[in-house]
Design an enzyme around this catalytic site. Structure first.
Site, PDB file in Angstrom:
ATOM      1  N   CYS A  95      -1.247   6.947  -7.132  1.00 32.45           N
ATOM      2  CA  CYS A  95      -1.819   6.814  -5.794  1.00 32.45           C
ATOM      3  C   CYS A  95      -1.323   7.944  -4.894  1.00 32.45           C
ATOM      4  O   CYS A  95      -2.097   8.538  -4.138  1.00 32.45           O
ATOM      5  CB  CYS A  95      -1.463   5.458  -5.203  1.00 32.45           C
ATOM      6  SG  CYS A  95      -2.256   5.122  -3.616  1.00 32.45           S
ATOM      7  N   CYS A 193       0.114  -2.921  -5.328  1.00 30.80           N
ATOM      8  CA  CYS A 193      -0.677  -3.442  -4.217  1.00 30.80           C
ATOM      9  C   CYS A 193      -1.843  -4.306  -4.676  1.00 30.80           C
ATOM     10  O   CYS A 193      -2.170  -5.297  -4.029  1.00 30.80           O
ATOM     11  CB  CYS A 193      -1.166  -2.306  -3.324  1.00 30.80           C
ATOM     12  SG  CYS A 193      -2.321  -1.145  -4.101  1.00 30.80           S
TER      13      CYS A 193
END
Length: 356
Positions: A95, A193
């Site tokens: 990410c 997440c």
């Protein structure tokens, strides 16, 4: 601005330094798409609301950027492929690599902005002698995030600010409390997440529609000793949840995804003296041309270990540890340090067990 306390304080610190700031949150997924409530985990709708409120309080423009398709293809897709091929992914590193410090940086450049500032705990310095930007550990060793930032390039480092790198976490919370930020006491996100409950296999099954079939547990001699519930469910070094009664503790020592088998054995079969890594990114040096003494981490929370790193063909490196390391896992990152400076890092592609 992720909606957390760190990025909120980072925004305030940059504004205090005289920068013209704009707040940005990347929408990486929609909670309903992955079966989460809006109050679950980072990058959620609740986090976007918190970031928006802080930006309003700081009187800075605020914008939400929709990167959901990119995140689906580059982060979630790779996460699933890595598990299905027998590795253990690190989606937070991906990410940072493909979202925060690629797409977000490009967006900032298009708007004529000089830097992307985040709430990461790390330091960036320019070294006049080498003419290179250096990535260094944060002042707060317990929060240092240099391990997950090893992929940053020289160009990216020149356009990034980490305002919290020279502060302790406690200081950041105190600043947020004094400013009355809505997220001053918000807990730090500890999970992936998009898998906040830690059940990554359930997420994969829901996301892909697949069911991962049961198969054989094997011992080190290749004999069947039981049945597993799907090879993707097991990680190197795992002991709990195996459901095997073998007279002594056994651990996951390897997986063969093509045969859908999981090999178990004693703990001493988990140690590796050497690993190979690929997809290397060098920070403090342009490239590795000769052997180098370094300290290395093969997991985020691992203590650094002394090793020697050697250049190999096709940009790979070979790392030989002074002391064999437990459960060195394919798919994870190995990050190399010289003191508090990140030399570089890459992805572990082989870690054969040490013969004992």
């Amino acid at each position: 601005m992720s909606g957390g306390v760190d990025s909120s304080v980072a925004a305030w610190l940059m504004r205090e330094q005289g920068y013209r700031c704009e707040g940005t949150t990347m929408r990486l997924y929609r909670n309903a798409d992955i079966g989460l409530s809006q109050f679950h985990t980072c990058c959620s709708q609740k986090d976007i609301d918190d970031a928006s409120e802080v930006a309003f309080q700081l009187d800075i423009p605020y914008e939400v950027l929709d990167f959901t398709m990119d995140f689906r293809n580059q982060i979630i897709g790779k996460f699933i492929r890595t598990y299905e091929s027998g590795g253990t992914p690190n989606p937070c590193i991906d990410c940072n690599r493909y979202m925060k410090f690629d797409k977000l940086l490009r967006f900032a450049e298009e708007k004529g902005l000089e830097y992307v500032a985040t709430g990461h705990y790390a330091l960036i310095e320019y070294d006049e002698v080498s003419g290179r930007y250096l990535l260094k550990k944060a002042l707060d060793d317990s929060k240092d995030q240099s391990y997950v930032l090893y992929m940053l390039t020289q160009d990216q480092l020149s356009h990034i600010q980490f305002p919290l790198g020279g502060k302790m976490k406690k200081e950041a919370r105190e600043i947020a409390e004094q400013l009355g930020f809505c997220n001053a006491r918000k807990h730090d996100s500890q999970d992936i997440c998009f898998v906040p409950n830690g059940d990554y296999v359930k997420f994969m099954e829901q996301y892909t529609g697949k069911q991962y079939p049961a198969g054989a547990f094997l011992d080190l001699e290749g004999q069947t000793v039981g049945r597993h519930c799907g090879a993707v469910r097991y990680t190197l070094g795992q002991r709990k949840g195996l459901g095997l009664a073998m007279g002594e503790p056994v651990y996951v020592c390897g997986k063969n995804m093509a045969a859908n088998t999981v090999t178990v054995g004693p703990e001493n079969a988990l140690y590796s003296s050497m690993l190979l890594a690929e997809d290397m990114n060098w920070i403090s040096i342009p490239q590795l041309k000769q052997p180098m003494r370094v300290k290395a981490k093969t997991r985020y929370r691992q203590a650094e270990q002394w090793a020697a790193v050697y250049p190999e063909q096709h940009g790979r490196v070979r790392l030989e540890f002074d002391v064999p390391q437990r459960a060195v896992t394919v798919g994870q990152a190995v990050v190399l340090y010289d003191g508090d400076v990140v030399v570089g890092g890459g992805t572990i592609c082989q870690a054969p067990p040490t013969k004992r």
